[in-house]
Design a protein around this motif. Structure first.
Motif: not given
Length: 221
Positions: A18, A23, A25, A156
């Motif tokens: 992302s 971060d 997935y 996340f």
């Protein structure tokens, strides 16, 4: 906003990361085994499967968690639908989902069926009743009328996405959990565990997956 799409960068191993939260997935080590360890074993699944079983999730992402548990649902011999409700603020485009899920050939029979019938919000099949509720979970979960037997808390990282781990949202999770229901998450962050405890869960810190030393399991008292 519900119409905001996930913005991605892909690693050399074709794992989506992302841009908004910096971060990945799922685990860079083995996303499928991470899901099995954290969310299935963490919720005592598939042992608890029964007709009408309802799973809720914070963070739909690629759909990997849903596909993993749905595959186990069918493999266990269940023929009625698994109910799966997920809350997602930044939905991933179907093409990106397909690209990410191609990395899990073991799940291809389920991912192909899912993507064929997925309309961006729902997927209704004989053994799966999936709804992805788009928008900020802090607004959409309180308005939800469902009750979950198990929760997959998969936002996340709490350090990068604290909005999805706050005490008020954990209260909302508890209020939408059936008596004796469970929750599991890869994080063992202290404020997350405290939020779950204050919401009425019995919380246990257990061994995490891969490089993560610990994870969290919770049971609604």
């Amino acid at each position: 906003m519900a119409d905001q799409r996930a913005q991605l960068t892909w690693t050399d191993d074709q794992i989506p990361v992302s841009d908004r939260f910096d971060d990945p997935y799922y685990s860079l080590h083995n996303g499928l085994e991470e899901t099995r360890h954290v969310f299935l074993a963490g919720n005592d699944l598939p042992v608890r499967f029964a007709p009408g079983f309802h799973i809720a999730e914070l963070g739909f992402g690629t759909g990997l968690n849903m596909l993993t548990v749905w595959s186990e649902w069918e493999r266990s011999g269940q023929t009625s639908p698994l109910y799966f409700s997920s809350f997602e603020a930044f939905p991933m485009a179907s093409a990106d989902m397909r690209r990410a899920l191609a990395g899990f050939p073991e799940l291809q029979p389920w991912s192909d069926r899912f993507l064929t019938h997925w309309d961006g919000h729902k997927c209704q099949l004989e053994t799966l009743q999936l709804e992805v509720i788009q928008g900020d979970a802090r607004a959409t979960l309180p308005a939800w009328t469902g009750m979950a037997d198990a929760w997959f808390l998969d936002g996340f990282s709490p350090a990068k996405n604290p909005e999805l781990w706050g005490a008020e949202l954990m209260q909302d999770v508890a209020q939408h959990t059936a008596p004796g229901g469970t929750a599991a998450t890869y994080t063992a962050a202290g404020f997350v565990r405290r939020g779950l405890q204050e919401a009425g869960f019995q919380v246990t810190r257990t061994s995490g997956f891969g490089h993560k030393r610990h994870m969290t399991r919770a049971v609604k008292l």
